[in-house]
Design an enzyme around this catalytic site. Structure first.
Site, PDB file in Angstrom:
ATOM      1  N   HIS A 262       0.855  -1.194   0.000  1.00  0.00           N
ATOM      2  CA  HIS A 262       0.000   0.000   0.000  1.00  0.00           C
ATOM      3  C   HIS A 262       0.879   1.228   0.000  1.00  0.00           C
ATOM      4  CE1 HIS A 262      -3.150   2.831   1.138  1.00  0.00           C
ATOM      5  NE2 HIS A 262      -3.993   1.908   0.702  1.00  0.00           N
ATOM      6  N   GLU A 321      -7.877  -5.236  -0.143  1.00  0.00           N
ATOM      7  CA  GLU A 321      -8.432  -6.016  -1.239  1.00  0.00           C
ATOM      8  C   GLU A 321      -8.379  -7.512  -1.004  1.00  0.00           C
ATOM      9  OE1 GLU A 321     -10.001  -4.122  -2.815  1.00  0.00           O
ATOM     10  OE2 GLU A 321      -8.995  -2.747  -4.144  1.00  0.00           O
TER      11      GLU A 321
HETATM   12  N1  ACO Z   1       3.875  -7.565  -4.852  1.00  0.00           N
HETATM   13  C1  ACO Z   1       5.175  -7.580  -5.156  1.00  0.00           C
HETATM   14  N2  ACO Z   1       5.962  -6.492  -5.082  1.00  0.00           N
HETATM   15  C2  ACO Z   1       5.395  -5.355  -4.692  1.00  0.00           C
HETATM   16  C3  ACO Z   1       4.039  -5.284  -4.358  1.00  0.00           C
HETATM   17  C4  ACO Z   1       3.269  -6.454  -4.440  1.00  0.00           C
HETATM   18  N3  ACO Z   1       1.989  -6.458  -4.145  1.00  0.00           N
HETATM   19  N4  ACO Z   1       3.745  -4.016  -4.004  1.00  0.00           N
HETATM   20  C5  ACO Z   1       4.873  -3.316  -4.119  1.00  0.00           C
HETATM   21  N5  ACO Z   1       5.881  -4.138  -4.532  1.00  0.00           N
HETATM   22  C6  ACO Z   1       7.270  -3.766  -4.727  1.00  0.00           C
HETATM   23  C7  ACO Z   1       7.483  -2.932  -5.969  1.00  0.00           C
HETATM   24  O1  ACO Z   1       7.750  -3.741  -7.080  1.00  0.00           O
HETATM   25  C8  ACO Z   1       8.657  -2.083  -5.565  1.00  0.00           C
HETATM   26  O2  ACO Z   1       9.809  -2.847  -5.662  1.00  0.00           O
HETATM   27  P1  ACO Z   1      11.212  -2.155  -6.029  1.00  0.00           P
HETATM   28  O3  ACO Z   1      11.401  -1.058  -5.011  1.00  0.00           O
HETATM   29  O4  ACO Z   1      12.198  -3.260  -5.935  1.00  0.00           O
HETATM   30  O5  ACO Z   1      11.031  -1.599  -7.408  1.00  0.00           O
HETATM   31  C9  ACO Z   1       8.417  -1.819  -4.084  1.00  0.00           C
HETATM   32  O6  ACO Z   1       7.630  -2.927  -3.627  1.00  0.00           O
HETATM   33  C10 ACO Z   1       7.659  -0.537  -3.799  1.00  0.00           C
HETATM   34  O7  ACO Z   1       6.578  -0.470  -4.699  1.00  0.00           O
HETATM   35  P2  ACO Z   1       5.856   0.836  -5.146  1.00  0.00           P
HETATM   36  O8  ACO Z   1       5.274   0.643  -6.502  1.00  0.00           O
HETATM   37  O9  ACO Z   1       6.747   2.021  -4.928  1.00  0.00           O
HETATM   38  O10 ACO Z   1       4.729   0.935  -4.101  1.00  0.00           O
HETATM   39  P3  ACO Z   1       3.521   1.876  -4.243  1.00  0.00           P
HETATM   40  O11 ACO Z   1       3.335   2.501  -2.918  1.00  0.00           O
HETATM   41  O12 ACO Z   1       3.592   2.788  -5.388  1.00  0.00           O
HETATM   42  O13 ACO Z   1       2.377   0.836  -4.609  1.00  0.00           O
HETATM   43  C11 ACO Z   1       0.529  -0.513  -4.600  1.00  0.00           C
HETATM   44  C12 ACO Z   1       1.326   0.529  -3.816  1.00  0.00           C
HETATM   45  C13 ACO Z   1       0.180   0.054  -5.966  1.00  0.00           C
HETATM   46  C14 ACO Z   1      -0.765  -0.811  -3.839  1.00  0.00           C
HETATM   47  C15 ACO Z   1       1.371  -1.788  -4.749  1.00  0.00           C
HETATM   48  O14 ACO Z   1       1.735  -2.274  -3.480  1.00  0.00           O
HETATM   49  C16 ACO Z   1       0.692  -2.880  -5.561  1.00  0.00           C
HETATM   50  O15 ACO Z   1       0.766  -2.862  -6.780  1.00  0.00           O
HETATM   51  N6  ACO Z   1       0.006  -3.866  -4.890  1.00  0.00           N
HETATM   52  C17 ACO Z   1      -0.694  -4.909  -5.594  1.00  0.00           C
HETATM   53  C18 ACO Z   1      -2.037  -4.397  -6.118  1.00  0.00           C
HETATM   54  C19 ACO Z   1      -3.056  -4.173  -5.018  1.00  0.00           C
HETATM   55  O16 ACO Z   1      -3.185  -4.951  -4.062  1.00  0.00           O
HETATM   56  N7  ACO Z   1      -3.806  -3.061  -5.159  1.00  0.00           N
HETATM   57  C20 ACO Z   1      -4.827  -2.634  -4.187  1.00  0.00           C
HETATM   58  C21 ACO Z   1      -4.297  -1.528  -3.318  1.00  0.00           C
HETATM   59  S1  ACO Z   1      -5.375  -1.124  -2.003  1.00  0.00           S
HETATM   60  C22 ACO Z   1      -6.381   0.089  -2.616  1.00  0.00           C
HETATM   61  O17 ACO Z   1      -5.980   0.910  -3.399  1.00  0.00           O
HETATM   62  C23 ACO Z   1      -7.757   0.163  -2.216  1.00  0.00           C
END
Ligand code: ACO
Length: 382
Positions: A262, A321
């Site tokens: 998140h 989620e």
């Molecule tokens: N699985 C694997 N790796 C992940 C995940 C995940 N679910 N989430 C983040 N990461 C990794 C990224 O690849 C990144 O790795 P890196 O630094 O080596 O490149 C690091 O963790 C940080 O990721 P960001 O993209 O900077 O995190 P951000 O805060 O932008 O993203 C998000 C948050 C979009 C929710 C992300 O965690 C994600 O894509 N999760 C999966 C989708 C999901 O569950 N969405 C629902 C969110 S809840 C809501 O909005 C109601």
């Protein structure tokens, strides 16, 4: 960009874009405050309509206020013919797209669709929140070749939705599960769809326009579109002993594990706790597949470990989620409709932010940093 303005962080991370009385997310403490109450104080104890009143009017309703609001919103559930035509035309489209298209028609029967006074915004809020479930239910039926079922005014919002989808009034436990889900997702700080709604409202545009834009922002898998894929993941994993290999392969292939991570929470999302309890209640009530709940618990534990090993220090924890998928599946709803179900709860929050933004009456208009070339000359001979 003007000379001395420093660029904001990428994705506006950490930027405070508005002052709001609606909700507060503390990502380190894992706390969500909605209209002054912690989520755990509201969820399961007050209804979705009461929580909507809290956001729209600033306090939980007394018995008379609640009765009046319920009656008024119940009479608003029925859809105008234009919305039904759009739903039929969009029968094959994903439910969230059908909702966006039908929502856009909902200004047609407003007496003053461009009005942005507090009274007009409140009227639009009640109308939109009352009709979203009718749209999603009607679309669920026409997409499988059935006729929509007209709403009943004697049922609560959640019970009536399930009646319109399945054709029979639900068990109260089931209706309460959906109601609690909608309370849980009603508002959540300056998330992307709420920000989109506020940007639109800040131009003095109307509530229906702001909410239509917000649906577009909610649709993406990085925001509201994750619970469908969570369920796909659980179905593919199938048994707990296969979870580790499956999750590691996903990570190795550069894919994200849905339902984890998140932008704001660096600890477990408090909404996941509430929804895990609801999912467990549903499975305990023998209305739901207990094996799926047990599998989800096991996959969650393995995913948390695999994520910590693969992305140490990123604090990728369970988000809302993950258990949403289980709750909505246990209501007999198709995964493709999950993001539209989210919108049925969040619409009340979007409307509250529209009311607040209209009162603020200040255009949201950031700047950009130009990174393209300069001084190009048109070559007419090309
Ligand atoms: N699985 C694997 N790796 C992940 C995940 C995940 N679910 N989430 C983040 N990461 C990794 C990224 O690849 C990144 O790795 P890196 O630094 O080596 O490149 C690091 O963790 C940080 O990721 P960001 O993209 O900077 O995190 P951000 O805060 O932008 O993203 C998000 C948050 C979009 C929710 C992300 O965690 C994600 O894509 N999760 C999966 C989708 C999901 O569950 N969405 C629902 C969110 S809840 C809501 O909005 C109601």
């Amino acid at each position: 960009m003007s000379g001395s303005t420093a660029p904001a962080p990428r994705g506006l991370d950490g930027v405070v874009a508005a002052a709001t009385r609606m909700s507060h997310v503390d990502g380190l403490a894992g706390q969500l405050i909605i209209g002054g109450y912690e989520l755990k104080e509201l969820a399961g104890r007050v209804s979705f309509e009461e929580t909507a009143h809290l956001l729209w009017r600033g306090h939980l309703p007394n018995a008379d206020e609640l009765a009046m609001m319920r009656t008024e919103m119940a009479t608003l559930r029925r859809l105008p013919s234009e919305a039904l035509s759009v739903i039929r035309a969009a029968a094959k489209a994903p439910p969230i797209d059908a909702l966006r298209m039908a929502c856009a028609t909902l200004s047609l029967d407003l007496s003053a669709p461009d009005a942005i006074s507090p009274a007009a915004d409140l009227a639009a809020a009640k109308m939109l929140t009352a009709r979203f479930p009718t749209i999603v239910a009607a679309h669920a039926r026409v997409s499988r070749g059935d006729n929509p079922i007209a709403p009943r005014e004697d049922l609560g919002l959640a019970a009536n939705f399930l009646y319109m989808v399945h054709g029979e009034a639900p068990d109260p436990i089931v209706a309460r599960a959906l109601d609690t889900y909608w309370v849980t997702v009603i508002d959540h700080g300056m998330n992307a769809s709420t920000f989109a709604a506020r940007v639109i409202a800040s131009t003095r545009s109307d509530a229906v326009s702001a909410v239509t834009g917000a649906i577009g922002a909610l649709k993406g898998p990085l925001h509201g579109g994750a619970p469908g894929p969570v369920l796909d993941m659980l179905v593919e994993i199938n048994t707990a002993d296969r979870a580790e290999a499956w999750l590691k392969k996903e990570m190795q292939e550069g894919r994200r594990i849905m339902g984890f991570g998140h932008r704001v929470y660096k600890v477990r999302d408090p909404r996941a706790d509430v929804l895990a309890r609801v999912a467990e209640e549903m499975s305990g009530a023998a209305l739901h597949d207990r094996a799926l709940f047990d599998l989800a618990r096991a996959v969650e534990q393995t995913a948390l470990r695999v994520l910590e090993e693969s992305k140490p220090g990123r604090n990728l924890k369970t988000n809302v989620e993950f258990y949403t998928a289980l709750v909505l599946q246990s209501l007999g709803l198709a995964p493709r409709s999950f993001v539209a179900m989210f919108a049925c709860g969040r619409v009340a929050g979007w409307c509250a932010h529209v009311i607040e933004q209209h009162a603020e009456d200040h255009l949201i208009r950031p700047q950009s940093e130009y990174v393209g070339p300069r001084g190009l000359v048109v070559d007419r001979s090309r």
